[in-house]
Design an enzyme around this catalytic site. Structure first.
Site, PDB file in Angstrom:
ATOM      1  N   LYS A   1      76.665 119.972 -46.123  1.00 52.25           N
ATOM      2  CA  LYS A   1      77.226 119.282 -44.956  1.00 52.25           C
ATOM      3  C   LYS A   1      76.397 118.076 -44.520  1.00 52.25           C
ATOM      4  CE  LYS A   1      79.848 123.112 -42.920  1.00 52.25           C
ATOM      5  NZ  LYS A   1      79.776 123.990 -44.104  1.00 52.25           N
TER       6      LYS A   1
ATOM      7  N   GLU B   1      76.149 119.130 -33.966  1.00 52.94           N
ATOM      8  CA  GLU B   1      77.242 118.192 -33.728  1.00 52.94           C
ATOM      9  C   GLU B   1      77.736 118.306 -32.290  1.00 52.94           C
ATOM     10  OE1 GLU B   1      79.397 117.929 -38.125  1.00 52.94           O
ATOM     11  OE2 GLU B   1      80.326 119.100 -36.520  1.00 52.94           O
TER      12      GLU B   1
ATOM     13  N   HIS C   1      86.019 130.652 -35.538  1.00 52.01           N
ATOM     14  CA  HIS C   1      85.847 129.530 -36.463  1.00 52.01           C
ATOM     15  C   HIS C   1      86.402 129.827 -37.855  1.00 52.01           C
ATOM     16  CE1 HIS C   1      83.432 127.697 -33.373  1.00 52.01           C
ATOM     17  NE2 HIS C   1      82.605 128.718 -33.376  1.00 52.01           N
TER      18      HIS C   1
ATOM     19  N   ARG D   1      86.204 122.620 -53.664  1.00 54.15           N
ATOM     20  CA  ARG D   1      86.884 123.723 -54.350  1.00 54.15           C
ATOM     21  C   ARG D   1      88.337 123.764 -53.901  1.00 54.15           C
ATOM     22  NH1 ARG D   1      87.474 126.874 -49.909  1.00 54.15           N
ATOM     23  NH2 ARG D   1      85.769 126.954 -48.422  1.00 54.15           N
TER      24      ARG D   1
END
Length: 388
Positions: free
Chosen positions: A116, A200, A235, A297
């Site tokens: 990430k 974030e 999530h 993927r």
């Protein structure tokens, strides 16, 4: 073209890969641990090889065993499915080093987009807007605390190597940051063997939009429009739609252009998903949007894209891995209709929907048309506690 495929996965994705491989004339090998001996996905393969006990680290996650099994059975390619080793660049490299074909991007591209923090750096360099935050190399708690204060609350702590909501925490105020950080690092380390995190800013009223991309080794890349997966629990996505309801054509162009740009920037190959958050609750032409991550993927929700395009994404994966060019140009990929995917999970709703493994006493499915059912279980079978 490929001839024999080892499927390094289980459940519905393994069964789904086997269906397309059989239609294309490829032989298939199921590499399974002891608890999955009688699973439907194992029965769906042409060959079956026991690779270890129940523990994933000694079976599905054992790179050496998986690669050795492929070589022993004469498979010339390995499809990783999703989860397990599917986004592990060391696995992709090991497959290539063994002289086999990895059905997915190169280890180098995976390291750029699958991580990430690295993916955000690639996006910024390519001019793609990212969520404000901290993705620096230092993981010292004091450094992360300072980063959090600079970003402001509420914010998200996210595992760099994470997925499926693991290693992710929402922090509402500064006093809660260090305990949440410690919890996220522990979970990320246990789930991925990597405790690194990034921070974030939490986006207000987000719509979670992802773009399906495909690229080949000849420098071509296309998108297959977008999916919306805003309906989540802890999530984790539970409902996905394609196309995103109410999206303005101008916003679609911005997101799909950005996704293709990222694929080209990393010399990507195969199927990938580029994920964005759109702020404010609507998908208008001028809605603020941010790149958040890429999945190197096939996604669980790929069937909704197949339903609106009429394309077989696993077939595309196998053709590209076999050295072919993209089957279609961008202007030949058409969007038609609307599809919704609902994930059916074995859970206990009386106890906060925690996982509920055990024997499946009854399973009743709707007719095949117009409902599509992708599954890897059957009545009388078991939902295993080891992987699900």
């Amino acid at each position: 073209m490929l001839k024999k495929l080892l499927i390094a996965n289980r459940g519905e994705i393994a069964a789904r890969i086997a269906r397309t491989a059989r239609r294309m004339g490829l032989g298939t090998v199921a590499a399974y641990p002891e608890p999955d001996a009688n699973a439907p996905h194992v029965a769906a393969a042409d060959e079956r090889v026991l690779i270890g006990p129940a523990e994933a680290l000694k079976s599905y996650l054992d790179i050496d065993k998986v690669v050795a099994t492929a070589r022993k059975t004469g498979a010339d390619a390995i499809h990783p499915g999703y989860g397990f080793l599917s986004e592990n660049p060391d696995f992709a490299a090991a497959v290539a080093n063994a002289g086999l074909v990895f059905v997915g991007p190169s280890a180098a591209a995976m390291r750029q987009l699958g991580d990430k923090a690295s993916a955000k750096a690639v996006a910024e360099k390519a001019g793609v807007t990212v969520v404000p935050g901290y993705d620096g190399a230092s993981q010292h708690p004091a450094t992360l605390q300072r980063g959090a204060e600079r970003i402001g609350f509420p914010l998200l702590i996210k595992a760099v190597a994470g997925g499926g909501g693991r290693g992710m925490r929402v922090v509402e105020r500064t006093d809660d940051f260090i305990p949440a950080l410690e919890s996220a690092v522990r979970e990320a380390t246990a789930a991925f063997g990597d405790g690194r995190v990034l921070l974030e800013r939490q986006i207000v009223r987000p719509r979670h939009i992802e773009v399906q991309v495909f690229a080949d080794r000849y420098g071509n890349a296309v998108h297959m429009f977008e999916r919306e997966c805003s309906a989540q629990r802890r999530h984790q996505k539970v409902i996905e739609e394609a196309p995103a309801p109410g999206i303005h054509p101008a916003l679609r162009r911005k997101l799909t252009d950005a996704a293709v740009k990222l694929a080209l920037a990393t010399r990507y190959e195969g199927a990938g998903t580029v994920e964005f958050l759109v702020e404010g609750g609507t998908l208008g032409a001028d809605a603020p949007w941010y790149f958040i991550e890429a999945n190197t993927r096939l996604q669980v929700e790929h069937p909704v894209t197949e339903m609106i395009t009429g394309l077989d994404l696993v077939e595309w994966q196998l053709r590209i891995a076999g050295g072919e060019r993209l089957p279609l140009h961008q202007d030949e990929i058409e969007l038609g209709g609307h599809a919704i995917e609902v994930r059916l999970n074995a859970e206990d709703p009386a106890h906060n929907f925690r996982p509920s493994p055990g024997r499946i006493l009854q399973l009743a499915l709707p007719p095949k048309s117009p409902v599509r059912c992708d599954m890897g279980v059957a009545a009388g079978g078991e939902v295993q506690p080891y992987y699900d």
